[in-house]
Design a protein around this motif. Structure first.
Motif, mmCIF file in Angstrom:
data_model
loop_
_atom_site.group_PDB
_atom_site.id
_atom_site.type_symbol
_atom_site.label_atom_id
_atom_site.label_comp_id
_atom_site.label_asym_id
_atom_site.label_seq_id
_atom_site.Cartn_x
_atom_site.Cartn_y
_atom_site.Cartn_z
ATOM 1 N N ASP A 198 88.547 15.240 44.017
ATOM 2 C CA ASP A 198 88.389 16.626 43.574
ATOM 3 C C ASP A 198 87.401 16.703 42.410
ATOM 4 O O ASP A 198 86.573 17.616 42.346
ATOM 5 N N LEU A 199 87.512 15.749 41.485
ATOM 6 C CA LEU A 199 86.624 15.736 40.328
ATOM 7 C C LEU A 199 85.167 15.565 40.752
ATOM 8 O O LEU A 199 84.277 16.303 40.292
ATOM 9 N N ILE A 200 84.915 14.617 41.653
ATOM 10 C CA ILE A 200 83.538 14.331 42.067
ATOM 11 C C ILE A 200 82.989 15.466 42.942
ATOM 12 O O ILE A 200 81.811 15.837 42.844
ATOM 13 N N GLN A 201 83.847 16.041 43.798
ATOM 14 C CA GLN A 201 83.411 17.200 44.585
ATOM 15 C C GLN A 201 83.024 18.360 43.673
ATOM 16 O O GLN A 201 82.041 19.059 43.913
ATOM 17 N N GLY A 202 83.805 18.571 42.631
ATOM 18 C CA GLY A 202 83.506 19.649 41.684
ATOM 19 C C GLY A 202 82.192 19.449 40.971
ATOM 20 O O GLY A 202 81.592 20.412 40.469
ATOM 21 N N GLY B 32 82.615 13.746 51.827
ATOM 22 C CA GLY B 32 82.365 12.379 52.296
ATOM 23 C C GLY B 32 81.805 11.490 51.201
ATOM 24 O O GLY B 32 82.255 10.359 51.000
ATOM 25 N N ASP B 33 80.803 12.013 50.473
ATOM 26 C CA ASP B 33 80.236 11.244 49.370
ATOM 27 C C ASP B 33 81.273 11.018 48.266
ATOM 28 O O ASP B 33 81.333 9.945 47.655
ATOM 29 N N ALA B 34 82.080 12.050 48.005
ATOM 30 C CA ALA B 34 83.100 11.942 46.958
ATOM 31 C C ALA B 34 84.118 10.854 47.290
ATOM 32 O O ALA B 34 84.546 10.100 46.411
ATOM 33 N N LYS B 35 84.489 10.763 48.568
ATOM 34 C CA LYS B 35 85.434 9.723 48.981
ATOM 35 C C LYS B 35 84.868 8.323 48.742
ATOM 36 O O LYS B 35 85.553 7.436 48.224
ATOM 37 N N LEU B 36 83.611 8.127 49.132
ATOM 38 C CA LEU B 36 82.992 6.809 48.959
ATOM 39 C C LEU B 36 82.842 6.460 47.481
ATOM 40 O O LEU B 36 83.146 5.335 47.056
ATOM 41 N N LEU B 37 82.388 7.410 46.678
ATOM 42 C CA LEU B 37 82.213 7.150 45.251
ATOM 43 C C LEU B 37 83.550 6.853 44.573
ATOM 44 O O LEU B 37 83.645 5.957 43.723
ATOM 45 N N GLY C 166 81.207 13.267 29.705
ATOM 46 C CA GLY C 166 81.449 13.664 31.093
ATOM 47 C C GLY C 166 81.787 15.131 31.218
ATOM 48 O O GLY C 166 81.334 15.813 32.159
ATOM 49 N N GLY C 167 82.576 15.664 30.299
ATOM 50 C CA GLY C 167 82.942 17.078 30.335
ATOM 51 C C GLY C 167 81.750 17.988 30.139
ATOM 52 O O GLY C 167 81.610 19.017 30.814
ATOM 53 N N ILE C 168 80.863 17.615 29.206
ATOM 54 C CA ILE C 168 79.656 18.417 28.969
ATOM 55 C C ILE C 168 78.755 18.400 30.198
ATOM 56 O O ILE C 168 78.231 19.440 30.640
ATOM 57 N N LEU C 169 78.558 17.217 30.781
ATOM 58 C CA LEU C 169 77.730 17.118 31.988
ATOM 59 C C LEU C 169 78.353 17.881 33.156
ATOM 60 O O LEU C 169 77.642 18.510 33.955
ATOM 61 N N ASP C 170 79.711 17.827 33.253
ATOM 62 C CA ASP C 170 80.399 18.505 34.352
ATOM 63 C C ASP C 170 80.222 20.024 34.256
ATOM 64 O O ASP C 170 80.159 20.717 35.279
ATOM 65 N N LYS C 171 80.131 20.545 33.042
ATOM 66 C CA LYS C 171 79.906 21.983 32.862
ATOM 67 C C LYS C 171 78.605 22.410 33.541
ATOM 68 O O LYS C 171 78.567 23.418 34.268
ATOM 69 N N TYR C 172 77.542 21.641 33.329
ATOM 70 C CA TYR C 172 76.243 21.980 33.919
ATOM 71 C C TYR C 172 76.207 21.642 35.411
ATOM 72 O O TYR C 172 75.523 22.321 36.190
ATOM 73 N N ALA C 173 76.938 20.587 35.826
ATOM 74 C CA ALA C 173 76.967 20.226 37.243
ATOM 75 C C ALA C 173 77.636 21.318 38.069
ATOM 76 O O ALA C 173 77.202 21.621 39.192
ATOM 77 N N GLY D 146 75.635 12.000 36.430
ATOM 78 C CA GLY D 146 76.104 11.645 35.090
ATOM 79 C C GLY D 146 77.617 11.693 34.990
ATOM 80 O O GLY D 146 78.238 10.833 34.356
ATOM 81 N N VAL D 147 78.232 12.696 35.631
ATOM 82 C CA VAL D 147 79.691 12.801 35.645
ATOM 83 C C VAL D 147 80.307 11.578 36.334
ATOM 84 O O VAL D 147 81.283 10.995 35.848
ATOM 85 N N VAL D 148 79.721 11.188 37.466
ATOM 86 C CA VAL D 148 80.224 10.015 38.198
ATOM 87 C C VAL D 148 80.095 8.758 37.340
ATOM 88 O O VAL D 148 81.010 7.926 37.280
#
Length: 603
Positions: free
Chosen positions: A355-359, A365-370, A412-419, A432-434
């Motif tokens: 969920d975090l990586i999808q967000g 699919g990519d989120a599962k692999l990562l 990570g939180g700051i990068l996730d805001k922009y992502a 960057g979040v990953v």
């Protein structure tokens, strides 16, 4: 077991220094006579009325190895298999929660934007920890009454029943009941296996060995994840979620088949008056010094009988005497440490990594692999603890680990805001979040994963160690239950704010470690008992001062103990302090800060 090995070493050296090498046999015979005399004083404990209905240990079934080292490896591998299953069981729901067939069958589809379904999704995961809380308390009690092997076998049987019902669940009520039953069994296994392992095997580097076990633990979590990835490729979505749940039974059956052939704890055998069987176990698992170690165990058992009233969950929580209040202090430290382990956010990152990586802008699919590769890097990061935990100490490992994780979560939180805002740079911000997620889980594995499980084995006296281990699992269950229940809401309510919240919680736990938790690394059990018997303050700095004022030379409980006798000369200490202050004034605040960090055991 560490204090026993120290007594063994010192008694052998003392015997040789007075009698010479030629008198070693006489010394051994004398110690054997003392053990025989002490053994006669150990009363045979009446069998618990339930024991005749429970599977029990038999010396006749015990494996025989020619080399004690082989036996210790076998014991540790069995413990590792149990903890591998624990990791698998903890991670198995991560992708089951994404399976549409599973969600529809449970009546909680869709989860997006539906608070009722979100609550149900988190509830199915979290009820498991309610079961593990109760199972830990029951397992610790049974381990004391009927033996460690009996408690492990019961835990495995209950877990098999729960896993079977999980794999065959047809509705949400069925699934929740199955999760609770599985939790009951796993709680008992988690509470008893570390105690059994430490009492049967001979370990010197406790932190390093436990780190290896938890390498297997995260290996189990990663195995569950990758099995689910391959299972999800099956067009039959029913089997895609039922197969990983059913595979839990394979681990459990392997443990169930092997456990009856392993030795019982020699300490428990001596406690119930079966001293000759305890000697047999020690002879099978020790190279030498069997009689000396057995004598130490017997003396410890006789001492413990004087504290029999303390060996109760009720008295450990609601004390009446000074010794019981000391135990409550240890219980609070143990439970709160496990809760803090979950507050720093590992359950959020591992269970809901997809969920975090999808967000952050990636496809499912990519989120599962990562997320799968993140689990693999997490597993190998635990190996750092093998080399650092006994060298750096417990306090500094946790403090610097929390500080490092806080920094990574903030970035990570700051990068996730922009992502999450989208735009042409979304992919870069998401990457960057990953990266921060990978670094966060790696830091946790190297610092915080092992310590909260190792600490209680050092904190509690031997006569309540099984119940102490149970209290540790209680704290783990409370922390996990809360986190897994509220995380689905957090991701939908505050999005990138989840990582910023975890940043704040990592900063929040640091003062507790610095001010409440004494350094136990390298210290004999007797010293740890001295700390709780002679200190009255929960502030470890004040407690260290109290212990010093009572004449204890090894009073610096904020620092790692290196063994031996520490000299405590007031004039020397005073001169050292003055010299340090002058040096700090000469070189500025950086040097002063460094010295104070060293005094706190952080450098």
């Amino acid at each position: 077991m560490r204090n026993i090995s120290e007594q063994l070493s010192s008694s052998i050296d003392l015997s040789r220094s007075f009698n010479g090498a030629s008198n070693d046999v006489v010394s051994f015979n004398t110690s054997a006579t003392v053990v025989a005399c002490d053994a006669e004083k150990v009363p045979v404990t009446p069998e618990w009325w339930m024991s005749k209905y429970l599977p029990s240990y038999s010396a006749a079934r015990m494996f025989r190895f020619n080399n004690p080292n082989s036996y210790n490896w076998a014991n540790n591998l069995l413990a590792g298999l149990a903890i591998l299953f624990y990791g698998y069981d903890q991670g198995v729901m991560s992708q089951v929660n994404l399976n549409e067939d599973y969600l529809k069958l449970m009546g909680i589809y869709p989860t997006t934007g539906n608070s009722r379904n979100l609550a149900a999704l988190g509830g199915i995961v979290s009820v498991y920890y309610g079961g593990s809380l109760i199972g830990a308390l029951l397992g610790g009690s049974i381990a004391d009454r009927s033996g460690r092997i009996t408690a492990i076998i019961l835990g495995v049987i209950i877990s098999i029943i729960g896993a079977t019902f999980q794999a065959s669940a047809m509705n949400i009520t069925w699934m929740c009941c199955a999760r609770v039953v599985t939790g009951l069994g796993v709680g008992a296994i988690d509470a008893v296996i570390p105690v059994w392992s430490s009492e049967v095997s001979s370990h010197q580097a406790r932190g390093s060995f436990l780190a290896i076990e938890f390498f297997l633990n995260i290996g189990g979590l990663s195995l569950a994840y990758w099995i689910e990835i391959f299972a999800s490729m099956n067009h039959n979505q029913v089997m895609a979620w039922r197969t990983p749940l059913a595979l839990q039974v394979v681990f459990l059956l392997a443990i169930l088949v092997l456990v009856p052939f392993f030795p019982e704890s020699p300490r428990w055998l001596a406690k119930v008056g079966r001293v000759s069987e305890a000697r047999t176990v020690l002879q099978a698992t020790r190279k030498d010094g069997v009689e000396d170690e057995l004598g130490a165990i017997v003396r410890s058992v006789m001492h413990d009988q004087q504290h029999a009233d303390n060996n109760s969950y009720l008295r450990m929580l609601f004390p009446r005497t000074k010794s019981q209040r000391e135990l409550r202090w240890r219980v609070v430290l143990s439970v709160w440490l496990q809760i803090m382990q979950e507050l720093v956010g590992i359950g959020v990152i591992t269970v809901y990594a997809i969920d975090l990586i999808q967000g952050a802008g990636f496809s499912q699919g990519d989120a599962k692999l990562l997320a799968g590769f993140n689990n693999l890097s997490y597993m190998f990061s635990v190996l750092f603890a093998v080399f650092t935990l006994d060298r750096c100490g417990r306090r500094s490992t946790m403090v610097w680990g929390a500080a490092g994780m806080a920094l990574l979560l903030l970035i990570g939180g700051i990068l996730d805001k922009y992502a999450q805002a989208g735009g042409p740079n979304q992919r870069a911000y998401g990457a960057g979040v990953v990266a921060m997620t990978f670094l966060y889980t790696g830091t946790f594995g190297a610092t915080w994963l092992v310590t909260p499980w190792l600490y209680p084995t050092e904190l509690f006296p031997t006569y309540v160690r099984a119940k102490g281990g149970a209290w540790s699992v209680v704290g783990w269950s409370i922390g996990n239950g809360i986190v897994t229940m509220i995380t689905p809401f957090l991701f939908q309510a505050i999005e990138y704010g989840v990582l910023l919240l975890l940043f704040g919680l990592n900063i929040f736990v640091i003062p507790f470690i610095i001010f409440m938790y004494p350094e136990t690394s390298g210290r004999p059990l007797e010293q740890i008992d001295d700390f709780f018997s002679n200190a009255t303050s929960w502030n470890v700095f004040t407690a260290s001062k109290q212990i010093r004022e009572q004449g204890f030379t090894n009073h610096q409980w904020t620092r790692k103990y290196h063994g031996g006798i520490e000299q405590s000369n007031t004039n020397t200490s005073s001169m050292t302090r003055v010299g340090g202050d002058v040096d700090a004034e000469r070189h500025g605040w950086v040097n002063k800060l460094r010295r104070r960090a060293s005094d706190a055991g952080l450098m």
